[in-house]
Scaffold this motif. Structure first.
Motif, PDB file in Angstrom:
ATOM      1  N   ALA A 271      42.907  30.576-111.224  1.00 28.46           N
ATOM      2  CA  ALA A 271      44.277  30.491-110.730  1.00 28.46           C
ATOM      3  C   ALA A 271      45.081  31.643-111.310  1.00 28.46           C
ATOM      4  N   GLY A 272      45.954  32.205-110.508  1.00 33.56           N
ATOM      5  CA  GLY A 272      46.747  33.337-110.968  1.00 33.56           C
ATOM      6  C   GLY A 272      45.975  34.641-111.021  1.00 33.56           C
ATOM      7  N   TRP A 273      44.885  34.723-110.245  1.00 33.02           N
ATOM      8  CA  TRP A 273      44.031  35.911-110.307  1.00 33.02           C
ATOM      9  C   TRP A 273      44.755  37.219-109.961  1.00 33.02           C
ATOM     10  N   PRO A 274      45.799  37.230-109.134  1.00 34.75           N
ATOM     11  CA  PRO A 274      46.449  38.527-108.884  1.00 34.75           C
ATOM     12  C   PRO A 274      46.995  39.197-110.142  1.00 34.75           C
ATOM     13  N   ASP A 275      47.226  38.408-111.219  1.00 35.09           N
ATOM     14  CA  ASP A 275      47.721  38.996-112.466  1.00 35.09           C
ATOM     15  C   ASP A 275      46.704  39.971-113.064  1.00 35.09           C
ATOM     16  N   ALA A 276      45.429  39.847-112.666  1.00 34.75           N
ATOM     17  CA  ALA A 276      44.396  40.755-113.186  1.00 34.75           C
ATOM     18  C   ALA A 276      44.362  42.075-112.438  1.00 34.75           C
ATOM     19  N   LEU A 277      45.121  42.184-111.353  1.00 30.00           N
ATOM     20  CA  LEU A 277      45.162  43.434-110.602  1.00 30.00           C
ATOM     21  C   LEU A 277      45.977  44.484-111.357  1.00 30.00           C
ATOM     22  N   PRO A 278      45.595  45.753-111.231  1.00 34.37           N
ATOM     23  CA  PRO A 278      46.345  46.800-111.936  1.00 34.37           C
ATOM     24  C   PRO A 278      47.736  47.006-111.331  1.00 34.37           C
TER      25      PRO A 278
ATOM     26  N   ALA B 249      49.278  43.367-102.276  1.00 35.98           N
ATOM     27  CA  ALA B 249      49.606  44.478-101.369  1.00 35.98           C
ATOM     28  C   ALA B 249      49.606  45.803-102.110  1.00 35.98           C
ATOM     29  N   GLY B 250      49.874  45.772-103.413  1.00 36.89           N
ATOM     30  CA  GLY B 250      49.978  47.002-104.175  1.00 36.89           C
ATOM     31  C   GLY B 250      48.670  47.714-104.442  1.00 36.89           C
ATOM     32  N   VAL B 251      47.522  47.050-104.227  1.00 29.73           N
ATOM     33  CA  VAL B 251      46.234  47.695-104.509  1.00 29.73           C
ATOM     34  C   VAL B 251      45.524  48.154-103.242  1.00 29.73           C
ATOM     35  N   LEU B 252      46.084  47.867-102.089  1.00 30.84           N
ATOM     36  CA  LEU B 252      45.417  48.213-100.842  1.00 30.84           C
ATOM     37  C   LEU B 252      45.637  49.676-100.481  1.00 30.84           C
ATOM     38  N   SER B 253      44.698  50.209 -99.731  1.00 36.66           N
ATOM     39  CA  SER B 253      44.843  51.573 -99.225  1.00 36.66           C
ATOM     40  C   SER B 253      45.819  51.573 -98.054  1.00 36.66           C
ATOM     41  N   SER B 254      46.281  52.753 -97.674  1.00 37.53           N
ATOM     42  CA  SER B 254      47.181  52.853 -96.524  1.00 37.53           C
ATOM     43  C   SER B 254      46.483  52.386 -95.251  1.00 37.53           C
ATOM     44  N   GLU B 255      45.177  52.624 -95.161  1.00 32.82           N
ATOM     45  CA  GLU B 255      44.422  52.182 -93.991  1.00 32.82           C
ATOM     46  C   GLU B 255      44.372  50.667 -93.920  1.00 32.82           C
ATOM     47  N   GLU B 256      44.152  50.010 -95.070  1.00 35.71           N
ATOM     48  CA  GLU B 256      44.138  48.544 -95.091  1.00 35.71           C
ATOM     49  C   GLU B 256      45.520  47.988 -94.754  1.00 35.71           C
ATOM     50  N   GLU B 257      46.552  48.613 -95.266  1.00 36.28           N
ATOM     51  CA  GLU B 257      47.903  48.148 -94.971  1.00 36.28           C
ATOM     52  C   GLU B 257      48.200  48.279 -93.481  1.00 36.28           C
ATOM     53  N   THR B 258      47.714  49.341 -92.856  1.00 35.53           N
ATOM     54  CA  THR B 258      47.899  49.506 -91.414  1.00 35.53           C
ATOM     55  C   THR B 258      47.192  48.389 -90.649  1.00 35.53           C
ATOM     56  N   ARG B 259      45.972  48.068 -91.066  1.00 30.51           N
ATOM     57  CA  ARG B 259      45.239  46.991 -90.410  1.00 30.51           C
ATOM     58  C   ARG B 259      45.946  45.661 -90.581  1.00 30.51           C
TER      59      ARG B 259
ATOM     60  N   ALA C 217      52.638  40.054-103.437  1.00 31.59           N
ATOM     61  CA  ALA C 217      53.146  41.420-103.616  1.00 31.59           C
ATOM     62  C   ALA C 217      52.185  42.248-104.466  1.00 31.59           C
ATOM     63  N   ARG C 218      51.603  41.654-105.501  1.00 34.20           N
ATOM     64  CA  ARG C 218      50.632  42.380-106.328  1.00 34.20           C
ATOM     65  C   ARG C 218      49.406  42.745-105.503  1.00 34.20           C
TER      66      ARG C 218
ATOM     67  N   ALA D 170      42.503  42.275-101.330  1.00 39.50           N
ATOM     68  CA  ALA D 170      42.809  42.542-102.730  1.00 39.50           C
ATOM     69  C   ALA D 170      41.802  41.829-103.630  1.00 39.50           C
ATOM     70  N   ALA D 171      41.437  40.591-103.275  1.00 36.19           N
ATOM     71  CA  ALA D 171      40.427  39.863-104.047  1.00 36.19           C
ATOM     72  C   ALA D 171      39.090  40.587-103.994  1.00 36.19           C
ATOM     73  N   LEU D 172      38.719  41.089-102.823  1.00 38.86           N
ATOM     74  CA  LEU D 172      37.487  41.859-102.694  1.00 38.86           C
ATOM     75  C   LEU D 172      37.509  43.064-103.626  1.00 38.86           C
ATOM     76  N   ARG D 173      38.610  43.788-103.637  1.00 38.86           N
ATOM     77  CA  ARG D 173      38.716  44.966-104.508  1.00 38.86           C
ATOM     78  C   ARG D 173      38.612  44.559-105.984  1.00 38.86           C
ATOM     79  N   LEU D 174      39.246  43.463-106.351  1.00 37.77           N
ATOM     80  CA  LEU D 174      39.198  43.015-107.741  1.00 37.77           C
ATOM     81  C   LEU D 174      37.768  42.663-108.147  1.00 37.77           C
ATOM     82  N   ILE D 175      37.056  41.929-107.301  1.00 36.84           N
ATOM     83  CA  ILE D 175      35.689  41.501-107.612  1.00 36.84           C
ATOM     84  C   ILE D 175      34.747  42.702-107.660  1.00 36.84           C
TER      85      ILE D 175
END
Length: 246
Positions: free
Chosen positions: A239-246, A35-45, A32-33, A63-68
């Protein structure tokens, strides 16, 4: 180097290239975290995939790509904007376009490559039984590659095939050529030889750096940078890397 051995420490300045390994097997909260950082275009894809697991894999890997990328650029992952090249290869838009990147995922493992030394391509594959490996090689690879693969003991063919496949895919992805570059137009080495580009139509193999990777249990991968003797460091999201997402 296996995925378990990759350092999880801070990567430091990006002077050359980096390859990150990412575990995509996440909890429902982690997904869920992502999905929260993706653009609307990425969500559509993501929604275009028929299977729920493929949708989840797309969301988590991007999301991992965006974080890195955000770590490398000291930027909010949600604010990154992308464009595409002539062959459809994604690239950063705006002032960050000098940072090349590439993403690959297979099963529950992803690789993200970054480079300031030249275009980069990464590829990862889950190793699996492949009884027709030699037939595929003879039909799609360069003749010298297919011959080298056929000369191996039977028990080594599948592992060598996936190493060969990922090396070739990494080169194609670095070039951003997609299907326009036939796999028979260039050759790469096979294990146990060190990874290197042997020949490429219309170019010099010496202008490339190849790296063999083992990013996680049951996987094999490769990275290719269109630059001679490029520096490449290896990193892993913890491990738990999504916790670093805004």
């Amino acid at each position: 180097m296996s995925g378990a051995d990759w350092p999880v420490s801070e990567p430091g300045p990006l002077y050359g290239g980096q390859v990150w390994t990412v575990d995509l097997a996440l909890s429902e909260a982690g997904r869920a975290r992502c999905a929260g950082v993706l653009s609307s275009e990425e969500e559509t894809r993501a929604g275009r995939f028929l299977r729920a697991e493929d949708q989840a894999r797309y969301r988590t890997s991007h999301a991992a790509l965006r974080l890195i990328l955000g770590l490398a650029l000291d930027a909010d992952p949600r604010r990154l904007r992308f464009t595409t090249g002539p062959a459809g290869k994604p690239a950063l838009a705006g002032p960050d376009r000098g940072l090349a990147f590439n993403l690959s995922h297979s099963g529950s493992r992803a690789l993200v490559g970054l480079s300031r030394q030249g275009p980069i391509g990464v590829d990862v594959e889950a190793v699996r039984p492949l009884p027709d490996a030699l037939r595929i090689a003879h039909g799609h690879f360069a003749p010298d590659e297919a011959a080298s693969l056929a000369a191996l003991p039977a028990g080594q063919v599948e592992a060598a095939f996936f190493a060969l496949w990922t090396r070739k895919e990494a080169v194609v992805k670095a070039l951003g050529a997609g299907l326009s570059l036939p796999l028979a137009d260039f050759s790469v080495s096979l294990p146990p030889d060190p990874p290197r580009l042997l020949r490429i139509l219309g170019g010099s193999p010496r202008a490339w750096t190849l790296r063999h990777l083992e990013p996680g249990p049951g996987t094999v991968g490769a990275a290719a940078i269109a630059s001679a003797e490029a520096r490449l460091s290896l990193h892993a999201l913890p491990a738990g890397w999504p916790d670093a997402l805004p």
